[in-house]
Design a protein around this motif. Structure first.
Motif, PDB file in Angstrom:
ATOM      1  N   ILE A  94       0.838  -1.188   0.000  1.00  0.00           N
ATOM      2  CA  ILE A  94       0.000   0.000   0.000  1.00  0.00           C
ATOM      3  C   ILE A  94       0.876   1.243   0.000  1.00  0.00           C
ATOM      4  O   ILE A  94       1.879   1.306   0.723  1.00  0.00           O
ATOM      5  CB  ILE A  94      -0.938   0.010   1.225  1.00  0.00           C
ATOM      6  CG1 ILE A  94      -1.923  -1.166   1.150  1.00  0.00           C
ATOM      7  CG2 ILE A  94      -1.694   1.333   1.331  1.00  0.00           C
ATOM      8  CD1 ILE A  94      -2.809  -1.305   2.378  1.00  0.00           C
ATOM      9  N   ILE A  99       0.827   5.279   0.846  1.00  0.00           N
ATOM     10  CA  ILE A  99       0.147   6.409   1.474  1.00  0.00           C
ATOM     11  C   ILE A  99       0.767   7.684   0.938  1.00  0.00           C
ATOM     12  O   ILE A  99       1.993   7.876   1.049  1.00  0.00           O
ATOM     13  CB  ILE A  99       0.290   6.377   3.010  1.00  0.00           C
ATOM     14  CG1 ILE A  99      -0.295   5.084   3.589  1.00  0.00           C
ATOM     15  CG2 ILE A  99      -0.375   7.600   3.633  1.00  0.00           C
ATOM     16  CD1 ILE A  99       0.017   4.887   5.069  1.00  0.00           C
ATOM     17  N   GLU A 128       0.486  11.419   1.777  1.00  0.00           N
ATOM     18  CA  GLU A 128      -0.072  12.276   2.826  1.00  0.00           C
ATOM     19  C   GLU A 128       1.027  13.209   3.324  1.00  0.00           C
ATOM     20  O   GLU A 128       2.107  12.745   3.711  1.00  0.00           O
ATOM     21  CB  GLU A 128      -0.599  11.396   3.962  1.00  0.00           C
ATOM     22  CG  GLU A 128      -0.921  12.093   5.256  1.00  0.00           C
ATOM     23  CD  GLU A 128      -2.064  13.075   5.141  1.00  0.00           C
ATOM     24  OE1 GLU A 128      -1.775  14.292   5.197  1.00  0.00           O
ATOM     25  OE2 GLU A 128      -3.221  12.630   4.995  1.00  0.00           O
ATOM     26  N   LEU A 143      -3.692   5.134  -0.834  1.00  0.00           N
ATOM     27  CA  LEU A 143      -4.401   6.004   0.099  1.00  0.00           C
ATOM     28  C   LEU A 143      -3.898   7.416  -0.159  1.00  0.00           C
ATOM     29  O   LEU A 143      -2.717   7.718   0.052  1.00  0.00           O
ATOM     30  CB  LEU A 143      -4.133   5.588   1.547  1.00  0.00           C
ATOM     31  CG  LEU A 143      -4.559   4.167   1.920  1.00  0.00           C
ATOM     32  CD1 LEU A 143      -4.211   3.875   3.375  1.00  0.00           C
ATOM     33  CD2 LEU A 143      -6.049   3.967   1.690  1.00  0.00           C
ATOM     34  N   ASP A 170      -4.259  11.655   0.007  1.00  0.00           N
ATOM     35  CA  ASP A 170      -4.778  12.933   0.486  1.00  0.00           C
ATOM     36  C   ASP A 170      -5.047  13.833  -0.722  1.00  0.00           C
ATOM     37  O   ASP A 170      -4.445  13.649  -1.793  1.00  0.00           O
ATOM     38  CB  ASP A 170      -3.751  13.576   1.415  1.00  0.00           C
ATOM     39  CG  ASP A 170      -4.298  14.797   2.130  1.00  0.00           C
ATOM     40  OD1 ASP A 170      -5.535  14.969   2.163  1.00  0.00           O
ATOM     41  OD2 ASP A 170      -3.486  15.589   2.649  1.00  0.00           O
ATOM     42  N   LEU A 216      -8.232   5.238  -2.620  1.00  0.00           N
ATOM     43  CA  LEU A 216      -9.091   5.715  -1.553  1.00  0.00           C
ATOM     44  C   LEU A 216      -8.616   7.109  -1.163  1.00  0.00           C
ATOM     45  O   LEU A 216      -7.470   7.276  -0.745  1.00  0.00           O
ATOM     46  CB  LEU A 216      -9.046   4.766  -0.363  1.00  0.00           C
ATOM     47  CG  LEU A 216     -10.109   4.948   0.736  1.00  0.00           C
ATOM     48  CD1 LEU A 216     -10.270   3.652   1.527  1.00  0.00           C
ATOM     49  CD2 LEU A 216      -9.759   6.083   1.686  1.00  0.00           C
ATOM     50  N   LEU A 250      -8.371  10.314   1.177  1.00  0.00           N
ATOM     51  CA  LEU A 250      -8.462  10.700   2.581  1.00  0.00           C
ATOM     52  C   LEU A 250      -8.337  12.217   2.649  1.00  0.00           C
ATOM     53  O   LEU A 250      -7.298  12.762   2.263  1.00  0.00           O
ATOM     54  CB  LEU A 250      -7.330  10.059   3.396  1.00  0.00           C
ATOM     55  CG  LEU A 250      -7.315   8.538   3.488  1.00  0.00           C
ATOM     56  CD1 LEU A 250      -6.038   8.075   4.179  1.00  0.00           C
ATOM     57  CD2 LEU A 250      -8.528   8.046   4.266  1.00  0.00           C
ATOM     58  N   LEU A 254     -12.036   2.751   8.537  1.00  0.00           N
ATOM     59  CA  LEU A 254     -11.087   2.900   7.433  1.00  0.00           C
ATOM     60  C   LEU A 254     -10.488   1.548   7.053  1.00  0.00           C
ATOM     61  O   LEU A 254     -10.369   1.221   5.863  1.00  0.00           O
ATOM     62  CB  LEU A 254      -9.983   3.881   7.810  1.00  0.00           C
ATOM     63  CG  LEU A 254      -8.884   4.089   6.764  1.00  0.00           C
ATOM     64  CD1 LEU A 254      -9.456   4.630   5.456  1.00  0.00           C
ATOM     65  CD2 LEU A 254      -7.796   5.010   7.302  1.00  0.00           C
ATOM     66  N   ILE A 310     -10.601  -0.364   3.460  1.00  0.00           N
ATOM     67  CA  ILE A 310      -9.377  -0.822   2.792  1.00  0.00           C
ATOM     68  C   ILE A 310      -9.506  -2.289   2.413  1.00  0.00           C
ATOM     69  O   ILE A 310      -9.183  -2.691   1.290  1.00  0.00           O
ATOM     70  CB  ILE A 310      -8.157  -0.581   3.705  1.00  0.00           C
ATOM     71  CG1 ILE A 310      -7.831   0.921   3.774  1.00  0.00           C
ATOM     72  CG2 ILE A 310      -6.941  -1.364   3.203  1.00  0.00           C
ATOM     73  CD1 ILE A 310      -6.803   1.271   4.819  1.00  0.00           C
TER      74      ILE A 310
END
Length: 225
Positions: free
Chosen positions: A3, A5, A7, A49, A51, A76, A78, A108, A112
């Motif tokens: 995964i 992220i 962010e 994931l 932002d 996804l 966020l 969350l 996922i």
């Protein structure tokens, strides 16, 4: 499964990465959209994931760019932007789901898991090879109904083999699949993990070569165990 992220709030990113790692996922973190794009271009991910408010390249633009380039991984979003228009914009850009901050971690994680199931719908929740059984829902491993006590990294290694059948993995390929960008060890670490996993399988009755060495190429599960 791996995964990414993307962010820019490092506190949120690290906290989420820790929770995902505890669930046996391999996690990378990018703190701006451009670095996120570079990661996606370099590595294969099962889920993003993302932002929305990001430096250099915002999340909506990154999402659109990925879809225009043919990337099909689940995305996804966020974000703290919680209006209906914001959600419509995100979903129209190609996102699969949209979660508003602050979010409940339990919810969350459920979202996922749902996206990962959708993205790998051909992969059964129970992976089996001979008498070996790996339950992806409970993260439990058994051999002839005996529990196999393994570490999170050993679990990911076994899952990698089970998902790819008889495919041979070199040590470098195992490193690419199981270690994050920031923590790649040497290839001797792979050899040590293979050795310990073989020992644990042998302790519950599996043959010594359940994970066999294909000399000069790497490792795989033994065909017809």
């Amino acid at each position: 499964m791996r995964i990414l992220i993307v962010e820019d709030d490092e506190r949120i990113a690290e906290s989420l990465a820790e929770a995902l790692t505890d669930q046996h996922y391999v996690v990378d973190i990018a703190t701006d959209g451009q670095v996120g794009w570079d990661f996606l271009d370099a590595f294969a991910y099962d889920l993003l994931l993302l932002d929305i408010m990001l430096p250099k390249l915002d999340g909506i633009s990154l999402c659109r760019q990925l879809r225009s380039e043919g990337y099909s991984l689940p995305i996804l979003l966020l974000t703290a932007k919680d209006t209906t228009d914001d959600q419509v914009t995100g979903l129209d850009a190609g996102a699969d789901d949209y979660v508003v901050k602050p979010y409940k971690l339990q919810e969350l994680m459920a979202r996922i898991r749902a996206l990962l199931r959708r993205g790998s719908s051909t992969i059964p929740p129970i992976l089996e090879w001979g008498s070996l059984r790996l339950d992806c829902s409970s993260c439990e491993v058994t051999y002839k109904d005996q529990p196999v006590q393994i570490t999170p990294k050993e679990y990911r290694l076994l899952e990698l083999f089970l998902r790819r059948g008889c495919q041979v993995f070199s040590r470098s390929a195992i490193l690419d699949n199981l270690w994050s960008f920031e923590e790649p060890p040497g290839e001797d670490t792979v050899k040590a993990h293979i050795k310990r996993l073989r020992q644990k399988l042998k302790a519950v009755g599996a043959p010594n070569d359940f994970i066999e060495t294909v000399y000069g190429l790497g490792y795989r599960l033994k065909p017809n165990p």
